[in-house]
Design a protein around this motif. Structure first.
Motif, PDB file in Angstrom:
ATOM      1  N   VAL A 393      -7.009  -1.659 -25.471  1.00 42.51           N
ATOM      2  CA  VAL A 393      -8.469  -1.660 -25.513  1.00 42.51           C
ATOM      3  C   VAL A 393      -9.002  -2.919 -26.206  1.00 42.51           C
ATOM      4  O   VAL A 393      -8.642  -3.204 -27.359  1.00 42.51           O
ATOM      5  CB  VAL A 393      -8.981  -0.404 -26.252  1.00 42.51           C
ATOM      6  CG1 VAL A 393     -10.487  -0.442 -26.430  1.00 42.51           C
ATOM      7  CG2 VAL A 393      -8.569   0.851 -25.484  1.00 42.51           C
ATOM      8  N   PRO A 394      -9.870  -3.679 -25.535  1.00 41.70           N
ATOM      9  CA  PRO A 394     -10.506  -4.827 -26.187  1.00 41.70           C
ATOM     10  C   PRO A 394     -11.352  -4.382 -27.379  1.00 41.70           C
ATOM     11  O   PRO A 394     -11.941  -3.292 -27.362  1.00 41.70           O
ATOM     12  CB  PRO A 394     -11.381  -5.425 -25.074  1.00 41.70           C
ATOM     13  CG  PRO A 394     -10.780  -4.931 -23.795  1.00 41.70           C
ATOM     14  CD  PRO A 394     -10.245  -3.565 -24.110  1.00 41.70           C
ATOM     15  N   VAL A 395     -11.438  -5.237 -28.393  1.00 45.01           N
ATOM     16  CA  VAL A 395     -12.164  -4.922 -29.620  1.00 45.01           C
ATOM     17  C   VAL A 395     -13.323  -5.911 -29.776  1.00 45.01           C
ATOM     18  O   VAL A 395     -13.138  -7.126 -29.643  1.00 45.01           O
ATOM     19  CB  VAL A 395     -11.227  -5.002 -30.841  1.00 45.01           C
ATOM     20  CG1 VAL A 395     -12.000  -4.831 -32.138  1.00 45.01           C
ATOM     21  CG2 VAL A 395     -10.135  -3.939 -30.729  1.00 45.01           C
ATOM     22  N   PHE A 396     -14.506  -5.367 -30.061  1.00 42.53           N
ATOM     23  CA  PHE A 396     -15.713  -6.182 -30.168  1.00 42.53           C
ATOM     24  C   PHE A 396     -16.343  -6.040 -31.551  1.00 42.53           C
ATOM     25  O   PHE A 396     -16.036  -5.106 -32.303  1.00 42.53           O
ATOM     26  CB  PHE A 396     -16.725  -5.767 -29.101  1.00 42.53           C
ATOM     27  CG  PHE A 396     -16.274  -6.049 -27.688  1.00 42.53           C
ATOM     28  CD1 PHE A 396     -16.588  -7.255 -27.073  1.00 42.53           C
ATOM     29  CD2 PHE A 396     -15.517  -5.128 -26.981  1.00 42.53           C
ATOM     30  CE1 PHE A 396     -16.171  -7.525 -25.777  1.00 42.53           C
ATOM     31  CE2 PHE A 396     -15.088  -5.387 -25.687  1.00 42.53           C
ATOM     32  CZ  PHE A 396     -15.421  -6.594 -25.084  1.00 42.53           C
ATOM     33  N   THR A 397     -17.258  -6.948 -31.864  1.00 43.65           N
ATOM     34  CA  THR A 397     -18.003  -6.880 -33.121  1.00 43.65           C
ATOM     35  C   THR A 397     -19.362  -6.222 -32.931  1.00 43.65           C
ATOM     36  O   THR A 397     -20.103  -6.046 -33.894  1.00 43.65           O
ATOM     37  CB  THR A 397     -18.210  -8.294 -33.703  1.00 43.65           C
ATOM     38  OG1 THR A 397     -18.909  -9.104 -32.743  1.00 43.65           O
ATOM     39  CG2 THR A 397     -16.881  -8.945 -34.047  1.00 43.65           C
TER      40      THR A 397
END
Length: 413
Positions: A393-397
């Motif tokens: 899963v990509p992680v974002f801010t």
């Protein structure tokens, strides 16, 4: 991808009588399809003609693998035992199918095992079938959903008066049964191969230890490519009859070979244990030469370590959140009022609000707050999904629809 090409296997059968696994299992109640002697007369991947009754013949996944983990640093499972990964139906040419029937996916294996009175199996799994993110049931679900649903003999139509999720219980039961017959820790110990911080081993010695047992065939040993440390072993089988109650015959390796180097293999000890030891033996160990613990989760980010996620699992080398595999090793280097991060993929930074690591990524200077990874004074990150379903899963801010709020802590090595 199921190959109908036959290969000689008389050598494989020559040691069948010596193996404790090579008998029809006399469990009560009998599980799965009722297979006649004729139905069970052909060994999977070695059939002399096409087989129509796939309830009593495993196809296309006739090369069945019992897979086990060795998780040290961080420790998972008993100090003197490997743990279960799963039971996988590879095709006869080394390929495989996966996630074959969403209609039969499980969302609560614990409830299924209790429903079918498999409390002994469940209690055993709680010690010897462990997840690396404290979500054991999630691992069990993943193994059934990805692998069990692809095994032809577990289809509901193979059962008489099938009850919902009955095959799930049978899959777990069978995996535990096979694991009990292959104690990798004791197999290696009998050859003088014991966990150590000071001694390395050769792949030849590991294979020789397995071949001296009733399994009689080579296994696939896998290692962490960075540390050369043992992480996993795969035992191959072909089967007469159903996967539930058939005759398992140890088989030569087909498909992916061992990825461990020929020499210099580390078999690190579990210094602290991870769920209780099957014996009362106490082992004194010394610090390892390449991965000496220097801290615990929550301490300042420096040196080498893992980026652990509060929802389970960790960040892997590209910067994505994952719960089903080995954590990536990150290097934290002081920079200005904070630090930069780097993985084996390259420098890590925030690119269009996404945490990424790789060639061409410009390093971001991160900070820490309350032991958590911070970016611009915020310790909240957001996964574009839930990695507990097996996804990377990509992680974002930034938050967004369907995103999971995460915090990230450091586990120093």
């Amino acid at each position: 991808m199921h190959s109908k090409l036959l290969v000689p296997f008389l050598a494989t059968l020559s040691f069948v009588a010596a193996s404790p696994l090579n008998i029809f299992c006399q469990r009560a109640p009998v599980v799965g399809p009722t297979c006649s002697k004729e139905d069970s007369s052909q060994l999977s991947c070695h059939n002399t003609a096409p087989v129509s009754n796939l309830c009593c013949f495993n196809s296309p996944g006739g090369q069945i693998l019992l897979t086990q983990f060795w998780n040290a640093r961080p420790d998972i499972g008993p100090k003197e035992s490997w743990t279960i990964h799963g039971l996988w139906p590879d095709n006869c040419d080394g390929g495989w199918e996966e996630f074959c029937d969403p209609a039969r996916y499980s969302t609560d294996v614990t409830a299924v095992l209790n429903k079918f009175g498999k409390t002994e199996t469940l209690n055993y799994m709680k010690t010897y079938w462990r997840s690396n993110n404290n979500n054991d049931d999630g691992l069990w679900q993943h193994e059934w959903n990805k692998h069990g649903t692809c095994m032809s003999t577990y289809k509901p139509t193979c059962y008489t008066n099938y009850q919902k999720d009955q095959a799930v219980a049978d899959y777990m039961d069978k995996t535990v049964e096979l694991f009990k017959g292959l104690d990798t820790y004791q197999i290696l110990a009998a050859a003088g191969i014991l966990p150590s911080d000071t001694t390395t081993y050769t792949l030849e010695a590991l294979q020789a230890a397995v071949k001296r047992t009733s399994h009689g065939q080579e296994a696939v040993f896998n290692c962490n490519k960075n540390t050369k440390a043992l992480t996993e072993v795969w035992y191959h089988f072909n089967v007469y009859g159903s996967a539930q109650s058939g005759k398992y015959v140890p088989a030569p390796v087909v498909g992916s070979p061992s990825n461990c180097p020929k020499t210099g293999i580390w078999y690190y000890p579990k210094n602290g244990g991870g769920g209780g030891s099957p014996t009362t033996t106490k082992t004194t160990t010394t610090a390892g030469p390449t991965s000496t613990p220097t801290g615990t989760p929550g301490e300042p980010f420096s040196g080498r370590g893992y980026l652990n996620v509060d929802k389970g699992g960790c960040l892997i080398s590209a910067g994505t959140w994952y719960t089903k595999g080995t954590c990536a090793t990150y290097t934290a280097t002081p920079s200005g009022s904070g630090f930069t991060l780097k993985s084996s993929k390259g420098a890590c930074g925030i690119v269009a609000d996404e945490f990424k690591c790789g060639t061409g990524v410009t390093s971001t200077v991160f900070t820490t707050s309350g032991g958590k990874l911070a970016n611009v004074n915020s310790t909240n990150y957001y996964g574009a999904g839930d990695a507990n379903d097996g996804s990377q899963v990509p992680v974002f801010t930034t938050s967004g629809s369907g995103r999971t709020t995460l915090t990230i802590t450091w586990q120093a090595l």
